[in-house]
Scaffold this motif. Structure first.
Motif, PDB file in Angstrom:
ATOM      1  N   LEU A 106       0.838  -1.193   0.000  1.00 22.45           N
ATOM      2  CA  LEU A 106       0.000   0.000   0.000  1.00 22.45           C
ATOM      3  C   LEU A 106       0.873   1.244   0.000  1.00 22.45           C
ATOM      4  CD1 LEU A 106      -2.464  -1.033   2.873  1.00 22.45           C
ATOM      5  CD2 LEU A 106      -2.921  -1.137   0.423  1.00 22.45           C
ATOM      6  N   PHE A 107       0.336   2.333  -0.510  1.00 25.95           N
ATOM      7  CA  PHE A 107       0.940   3.644  -0.305  1.00 25.95           C
ATOM      8  C   PHE A 107       0.384   4.131   1.032  1.00 25.95           C
ATOM      9  CE2 PHE A 107       1.018   3.389  -4.944  1.00 25.95           C
ATOM     10  CZ  PHE A 107       2.336   3.735  -5.187  1.00 25.95           C
ATOM     11  N   GLN A 108       1.252   4.473   1.963  1.00 19.76           N
ATOM     12  CA  GLN A 108       0.795   4.861   3.298  1.00 19.76           C
ATOM     13  C   GLN A 108       0.108   6.221   3.309  1.00 19.76           C
ATOM     14  OE1 GLN A 108       3.536   4.196   6.565  1.00 19.76           O
ATOM     15  NE2 GLN A 108       4.650   2.712   5.295  1.00 19.76           N
ATOM     16  N   HIS A 109       0.555   7.109   2.466  1.00 20.97           N
ATOM     17  CA  HIS A 109      -0.015   8.459   2.495  1.00 20.97           C
ATOM     18  C   HIS A 109       0.141   9.088   1.118  1.00 20.97           C
ATOM     19  CE1 HIS A 109      -1.346  12.204   4.262  1.00 20.97           C
ATOM     20  NE2 HIS A 109      -0.342  12.810   3.682  1.00 20.97           N
ATOM     21  N   ILE A 110      -0.931   9.623   0.595  1.00 26.43           N
ATOM     22  CA  ILE A 110      -0.879  10.343  -0.682  1.00 26.43           C
ATOM     23  C   ILE A 110      -1.215  11.789  -0.399  1.00 26.43           C
ATOM     24  CG2 ILE A 110      -1.883  10.551  -2.970  1.00 26.43           C
ATOM     25  CD1 ILE A 110      -2.521   7.540  -2.837  1.00 26.43           C
ATOM     26  N   LYS A 111      -0.308  12.678  -0.746  1.00 27.69           N
ATOM     27  CA  LYS A 111      -0.517  14.103  -0.489  1.00 27.69           C
ATOM     28  C   LYS A 111      -1.499  14.703  -1.443  1.00 27.69           C
ATOM     29  CE  LYS A 111       3.991  14.656   1.516  1.00 27.69           C
ATOM     30  NZ  LYS A 111       5.269  15.258   1.528  1.00 27.69           N
TER      31      LYS A 111
END
Length: 111
Positions: A106-111
């Motif tokens: 997973l991508f942990q955080h997308i800005k």
């Protein structure tokens, strides 16, 4: 025939439960369900906190809230339902934990 579903959810129970009940399903919702897949026709994994990055081989880098116990319980239940060839539906976080179960990342955080 009535379909009996188990749902794992931490909040907004009615948002998840109502649509299935309108279709005639009998729904049991629990946070950290302690159940056996043999007692249910399907499993619904609902939204909630972030999946622990350790489970997909990463360090925490953007995750805000992690529930180790929920991750562990849901991973065990996913395995039970798969072994019994029963359907699983993932919604939001539920889709993510299914992805991780099948060794995805997973991508942990997308800005």
């Amino acid at each position: 025939m009535k379909i009996k579903l188990l749902m794992s959810a931490s909040s907004n129970f009615d948002n998840y439960k109502n649509p299935f009940e309108l279709l005639g399903a009998e729904v049991e919702i629990a946070y950290l369900p302690k159940a056996d897949a043999k007692d249910y026709d399907g499993f619904v994994l609902c939204g909630g906190c972030d999946v622990k990055p350790f489970l997909y081989g990463q360090k925490v880098d953007g995750c805000r809230a992690i529930d180790d116990l929920r991750d562990a319980v849901e991973m065990q239940l996913i395995e039970q339902f798969i072994k019994q060839n029963k359907p699983i539906l993932g919604i939001c976080r539920g889709h993510q934990i299914l992805n991780v179960y099948f060794e995805g990342t997973l991508f942990q955080h997308i800005k």
